[in-house]
Design a protein around this motif. Structure first.
Motif, mmCIF file in Angstrom:
data_model
loop_
_atom_site.group_PDB
_atom_site.id
_atom_site.type_symbol
_atom_site.label_atom_id
_atom_site.label_comp_id
_atom_site.label_asym_id
_atom_site.label_seq_id
_atom_site.Cartn_x
_atom_site.Cartn_y
_atom_site.Cartn_z
ATOM 1 N N VAL A 105 0.320 -1.237 0.060
ATOM 2 C CA VAL A 105 -0.057 -0.142 -0.231
ATOM 3 C C VAL A 105 0.510 0.771 -0.223
ATOM 4 O O VAL A 105 1.831 1.303 0.598
ATOM 5 C CB VAL A 105 -1.302 -0.038 1.042
ATOM 6 N N VAL A 106 0.458 1.811 -0.543
ATOM 7 C CA VAL A 106 0.218 3.684 -0.755
ATOM 8 C C VAL A 106 0.279 4.519 -0.138
ATOM 9 O O VAL A 106 -0.730 5.006 -0.519
ATOM 10 C CB VAL A 106 1.448 4.335 -2.535
ATOM 11 N N LEU A 107 0.363 5.023 1.118
ATOM 12 C CA LEU A 107 -0.351 5.698 2.235
ATOM 13 C C LEU A 107 -0.208 6.961 1.695
ATOM 14 O O LEU A 107 1.017 7.218 1.877
ATOM 15 C CB LEU A 107 -0.408 5.047 3.266
ATOM 16 N N ALA A 108 -0.817 7.507 1.969
ATOM 17 C CA ALA A 108 -0.792 9.205 1.980
ATOM 18 C C ALA A 108 -0.430 9.722 3.291
ATOM 19 O O ALA A 108 -0.642 8.798 4.447
ATOM 20 C CB ALA A 108 -2.058 9.971 1.557
ATOM 21 N N ALA A 109 0.378 10.474 3.792
ATOM 22 C CA ALA A 109 1.446 10.597 4.679
ATOM 23 C C ALA A 109 0.404 11.568 5.985
ATOM 24 O O ALA A 109 0.361 10.579 7.067
ATOM 25 C CB ALA A 109 2.701 11.536 4.544
ATOM 26 N N SER A 110 -0.733 11.776 5.469
ATOM 27 C CA SER A 110 -1.556 12.649 6.696
ATOM 28 C C SER A 110 -1.601 11.247 6.820
ATOM 29 O O SER A 110 -2.666 10.798 8.864
ATOM 30 C CB SER A 110 -2.491 13.042 5.563
ATOM 31 N N LEU A 111 -2.479 9.902 6.696
ATOM 32 C CA LEU A 111 -2.706 8.895 6.770
ATOM 33 C C LEU A 111 -2.345 8.418 7.738
ATOM 34 O O LEU A 111 -2.561 8.040 8.800
ATOM 35 C CB LEU A 111 -3.590 7.715 5.408
ATOM 36 N N VAL A 112 -0.918 7.856 7.146
ATOM 37 C CA VAL A 112 0.163 7.152 8.312
ATOM 38 C C VAL A 112 -0.064 7.974 9.221
ATOM 39 O O VAL A 112 0.128 7.195 10.470
ATOM 40 C CB VAL A 112 1.496 6.873 7.607
ATOM 41 N N GLU A 113 -0.099 9.512 9.575
ATOM 42 C CA GLU A 113 0.613 10.016 10.320
ATOM 43 C C GLU A 113 -0.860 10.276 11.879
ATOM 44 O O GLU A 113 -0.816 9.886 13.110
ATOM 45 C CB GLU A 113 0.179 11.935 10.406
ATOM 46 N N GLU A 114 -2.013 10.470 11.339
ATOM 47 C CA GLU A 114 -3.298 9.829 11.447
ATOM 48 C C GLU A 114 -3.942 8.334 12.690
ATOM 49 O O GLU A 114 -3.537 8.444 14.341
ATOM 50 C CB GLU A 114 -5.140 9.866 11.007
ATOM 51 N N VAL A 132 -1.871 -4.204 10.988
ATOM 52 C CA VAL A 132 -1.546 -2.965 9.701
ATOM 53 C C VAL A 132 -0.284 -2.748 10.276
ATOM 54 O O VAL A 132 1.116 -2.531 9.874
ATOM 55 C CB VAL A 132 -2.243 -1.165 10.905
ATOM 56 N N MET A 133 0.182 -3.938 11.467
ATOM 57 C CA MET A 133 1.139 -4.935 11.734
ATOM 58 C C MET A 133 2.679 -5.308 10.594
ATOM 59 O O MET A 133 3.394 -5.476 10.606
ATOM 60 C CB MET A 133 1.246 -5.369 12.966
ATOM 61 N N ASN A 134 1.193 -5.940 10.065
ATOM 62 C CA ASN A 134 1.766 -6.654 9.128
ATOM 63 C C ASN A 134 1.155 -5.745 7.070
ATOM 64 O O ASN A 134 2.089 -6.632 6.236
ATOM 65 C CB ASN A 134 1.364 -7.567 8.738
ATOM 66 N N LEU A 135 1.735 -4.644 7.865
ATOM 67 C CA LEU A 135 1.386 -4.233 6.241
ATOM 68 C C LEU A 135 2.013 -3.343 5.462
ATOM 69 O O LEU A 135 3.497 -3.286 6.164
ATOM 70 C CB LEU A 135 0.552 -2.702 6.735
ATOM 71 N N LYS A 136 2.241 -4.065 4.996
ATOM 72 C CA LYS A 136 3.569 -3.449 3.598
ATOM 73 C C LYS A 136 3.390 -2.086 3.149
ATOM 74 O O LYS A 136 2.235 -2.093 2.578
ATOM 75 C CB LYS A 136 3.881 -4.633 2.477
ATOM 76 N N ASN A 137 3.700 -0.720 3.526
ATOM 77 C CA ASN A 137 3.598 -0.435 3.031
ATOM 78 C C ASN A 137 4.802 1.017 2.832
ATOM 79 O O ASN A 137 6.087 0.595 2.634
ATOM 80 C CB ASN A 137 3.431 0.972 4.806
ATOM 81 N N ARG A 138 4.721 1.702 1.059
ATOM 82 C CA ARG A 138 5.566 2.249 0.383
ATOM 83 C C ARG A 138 5.479 3.678 0.425
ATOM 84 O O ARG A 138 4.445 4.368 0.744
ATOM 85 C CB ARG A 138 5.571 1.948 -1.195
ATOM 86 N N ASP A 139 6.494 4.585 0.990
ATOM 87 C CA ASP A 139 6.198 5.871 0.754
ATOM 88 C C ASP A 139 5.424 6.728 -0.097
ATOM 89 O O ASP A 139 6.068 6.394 -1.417
ATOM 90 C CB ASP A 139 6.940 6.639 1.157
ATOM 91 N N ILE A 140 4.451 7.254 0.015
ATOM 92 C CA ILE A 140 3.981 8.184 -0.831
ATOM 93 C C ILE A 140 5.455 9.644 -2.016
ATOM 94 O O ILE A 140 4.788 9.260 -3.187
ATOM 95 C CB ILE A 140 2.762 8.768 -0.307
ATOM 96 N N GLY A 141 6.436 10.042 -1.342
ATOM 97 C CA GLY A 141 6.895 11.104 -1.637
ATOM 98 C C GLY A 141 8.166 10.141 -2.946
ATOM 99 O O GLY A 141 7.663 10.450 -3.985
#
Ligand SMILES: [Zn+2]
Ligand SMILES: [Zn+2]
Length: 387
Positions: free
Chosen positions: A225-234, A253-262
């Motif tokens: 998942v490429v997540l908007a920074a504000s959602l990560v912050e939230e 969420v602990m197992n979420l594969k997350n890539r930076d939106i930038g």
């Protein structure tokens, strides 16, 4: 006792309900309606506003809180009560405010004032959202606020076996046929087919709400998942996370594969510069942007890019009629699959059956509803109920 509908019944927005007892006046929510710019505020005159002792807020969304300044400018000097997270989301307030958690525990009868008692439960609609049951002058009145028992992310203290003289119940989805469980079933199938296809997905989501349900569904399917920074912050900054969010959600969420939106945006620009329509290395990912109507140009570009490589934009909530999101849906480049954050009539009736309400008042629905049951009262702004 009198319940006055200042807004929010037989319309969508400016939710506001005034409870007038012998000694105390309690307003539940003070919303602002987007759809009627000429009359966006609750129907309350200055004399009434000045006499309000308390404003209890169910959650932070503007259709429940957008009229606070309107009230303050017209002489409101009562106290505002809401969950700590709701107070934090709204920001600075013009009058004294109190956090529910400082008054007492969830699902307990609390006495913040000798004139009434209040009980609150989590409503499953967003972080900080609660339902209320007030007792005063020998009567009980329940307000569900925006209410959803089936959320995959938010905890809900299901309303069961409560007795109330009047219950004001979320019925925002009105005559829509499918309930929350059916919507999730459809969304699961859609996600499974898209994951199998291996095409990119774009999810435009609003602030504070459905994004978390999606994150869980995607995490459970192993989608990056490429997540908007504000959602990560939230998520990171959510007050009392463990209290508001389901354990299964936190595990996912602990197992979420997350890539930076930038990095994604950089790769996207680089791909465009090379004459490509979408960056290859993101072709199997899901992109979540906090822009539910696709107002921002960069997100519109992403939607086009996703479509150009066989992917799909998935809309999970209501689209404004003039929005880009709606246009995309109309031309077939987006699909709609709802994530429920409210109830329809079927769910409202189910809730009514599971409790003991003398009178049930549906709210949050702009349709003109009609019921055979004599104990369901369809009201409109300006109406009052004496009981
Ligand atoms: Zn809401
Ligand atoms: Zn609402």
């Amino acid at each position: 006792m009198r319940l006055y509908i200042a807004g929010g019944c037989s319309e969508h927005g400016r939710n506001s309900f005034l409870l007038t007892g012998e000694k105390v006046r309690i307003l539940v929510d003070a919303g602002r309606m987007k759809e009627k710019p000429d009359e966006p505020f609750p129907l309350l005159d200055e004399e009434t506003i000045a006499g309000i002792d308390y404003l209890f807020l169910t959650h932070s969304h503007t259709d429940h809180t957008g009229a606070i300044s309107f009230l303050a400018e017209r002489g409101f000097h009562g106290r505002i009560v809401a969950s700590r997270a709701t107070l934090e989301h709204i920001g600075p307030l013009p009058v004294a405010s109190y956090a529910l958690e400082d008054i007492g525990e969830v699902m307990k009868e609390l006495h913040p004032d000798p004139r009434f008692s209040v009980l609150y439960g989590r409503a499953g609609h967003c972080i900080g959202s609660v339902w209320y049951e007030f007792r005063l002058d020998g009567r009980a009145v329940l307000f569900t606020g925006d209410y959803e028992e089936q959320s995959l992310a938010y905890r809900c203290d299901a309303i069961r076996e409560r007795a109330a003289d009047v219950a004001v119940i979320d019925c925002a989805y009105g005559t829509e046929r499918e309930d929350a469980a059916e919507h999730f079933e459809a969304l699961r199938k859609l996600l499974d087919s898209l994951v199998e296809k291996g095409a990119p997905m774009l999810f435009p989501v609003p602030s504070h709400g459905r994004g978390f349900d999606l994150v869980r569904l995607l995490a459970e399917r192993g989608v990056t998942v490429v997540l908007a920074a504000s959602l990560v912050e939230e998520f990171r900054n959510s007050l009392d996370r463990a209290f508001w969010l389901r354990e299964e959600f936190q595990d996912a969420v602990m197992n979420l594969k997350n890539r930076d939106i930038g990095h994604f945006e950089e790769a996207y620009r680089a791909a465009l510069a090379l004459g490509l329509s979408f960056p290859d290395e993101y072709r199997h990912d899901a992109i979540l942007v906090r822009d539910s109507q696709l107002v921002k140009n960069e997100n519109r570009q992403i939607a086009l890019g996703v479509a150009s490589v066989g992917g799909c934009t998935i809309l999970t909530g209501k689209q404004d009629p003039a929005s880009y999101a709606r246009a995309l849906l109309n031309c077939g480049d987006a699909v709609f699959c709802r994530i429920s954050v409210h109830q329809n009539i079927k769910e409202m009736l189910r809730l009514k059956e599971r409790n003991h309400f003398r009178i049930t008042v549906p709210y949050h629905c702009r349709e003109l509803l009609a019921f055979d049951e004599p104990d369901i009262r369809v009201l409109a702004p300006g109406d009052a109920l004496h009981f």
